[in-house]
Design an enzyme around this catalytic site. Sequence first.
Site, mmCIF file in Angstrom:
data_model
loop_
_atom_site.group_PDB
_atom_site.id
_atom_site.type_symbol
_atom_site.label_atom_id
_atom_site.label_comp_id
_atom_site.label_asym_id
_atom_site.label_seq_id
_atom_site.Cartn_x
_atom_site.Cartn_y
_atom_site.Cartn_z
ATOM 1 N N GLU A 24 67.694 -4.439 -62.143
ATOM 2 C CA GLU A 24 67.835 -5.865 -62.359
ATOM 3 C C GLU A 24 66.410 -5.319 -64.042
ATOM 4 O OE1 GLU A 24 67.014 -8.298 -59.406
ATOM 5 O OE2 GLU A 24 64.412 -7.730 -59.507
ATOM 6 N N CYS A 25 67.128 -6.216 -64.983
ATOM 7 C CA CYS A 25 66.936 -7.179 -66.065
ATOM 8 C C CYS A 25 66.406 -5.311 -66.722
ATOM 9 C CB CYS A 25 65.692 -7.984 -66.254
ATOM 10 S SG CYS A 25 65.356 -8.791 -67.551
ATOM 11 N N GLY A 26 65.774 -5.102 -66.448
ATOM 12 C CA GLY A 26 64.529 -3.574 -67.311
ATOM 13 C C GLY A 26 64.528 -2.877 -66.309
#
Length: 456
Positions: free
Chosen positions: A329-331
Amino acid sequence: MALIIAGERSGVGKTTTTLTLLAALKARQASVQSFKVGPDYIDPMFHRFVTGRDCRNLDPILTDEDYVQHCFQQHSQTADYTLVEGVMGLFDGLTGKTDTASTAHIARILNLPILLVLNCSSTARSIAAIAYGYQNFDSRLKIAGLVLNRVGSDRHLELLKDALEPLEIPILGVLRRQDEIQIPDRHLGLIPTSELPHLQSVIDRLAVLGQQCFDWNRLEPLLSNSDLNSTAFKSTTPSISLKSSVPIAIARDRAFNFYYADNFDLLRAAGAELIEWSPLQDRQLPAGVQGLYLGGGFPEVFAAELSDNLLARQAVQTAITQGIPCYAECGGLMYLRQHIIDFEQTQYPMVGAIAATAQMGSRLTLGYREATAQQASPLLQKGQVVWGHEFHRSSLREPIAQPLFQLQNFDGSLHYGEGYSQPNLHASYLHLHFGGKPWLIQNFLQACQQATALSR
């Protein structure tokens, strides 16, 4: 009893006030349980740094009101004192018409009194009008006291007290202007604790200020858990039939540290064995793992170091190619892409499991999203719906042919397609809280258990 720390708006000193109170209580050798309203990851890191206990997020959108109550009661019961840090201004929620997901919303769910932080810089009698508005805006709430922050001279304090006296709201704390207790920030808020080598000296200073600047005779009873009822709760852990524990590699270091403590607890309770490893320092994934969890963080800040660790990048690519389920998720999503281009326009090679480039920019993408799965992934079946939260300044340079999610804003307006999926890959900008949909854990662990353990 417990207190919720609210502000008249963002930037008035909620976090400073919270950390000061936590540090002062910890200096008294007390056990303190802290909570944070909303989806934020960084403020809870500071709470944990001070208290030594995981801070828990209270978010009725990513979870629900029942889970918020369950989480609060469960973790408060084992501490001497409880403190909740709010988000933005007291009544700031998802829309201008309601206070859903605001600090006020959480205060009502948990029936907590409010300690309101006021920024007193460049104001005197006008502070009474502000306090009066907050005191009377919602009669269901109880403003138990005020903290006057950024107070100048003794004369300034006298003017403030005279103005506030008719309101009969106790002034429980006064914080003067203090340059030495500033905590640096950057493009996504405060800099995480792992990057602040001198943070302990700041916390030590806050502990001293806390003893001096608050009315503890009136404040301590509001924070004490002595009258908290012991309550039995229905378990939120999904019922999963696992043949044995499932080893999951968790990317956790300075580059990847955005995780909800509840997510780890729920995974362990469901049968996961969580093994931390560092994409910055480790050359290989832990042997025998059957799943990968790549959380958010700041890969753009550490892009050069991540890129230099070629063996780690190759290990992740190999694991995904071999069919090991991966939740990113995300990073973590950014790390799986072919490249990251940082704010200085320098391009760094990454894992390459996703044929796309992450480009950093000035535009902030922020908010809750209702996400409907357009494709199956290790966490979701096609058509399943979850609530998540976006918070990033990177974007995708290439279009997504078949996005994992179709996103909608809270008001139902169409947002866009987002995320990547393969039978063993779930990669998205959306941050998810497993307490909201425990079946996410069930799907992920069952997929991991079916995978062949990674060998070197």
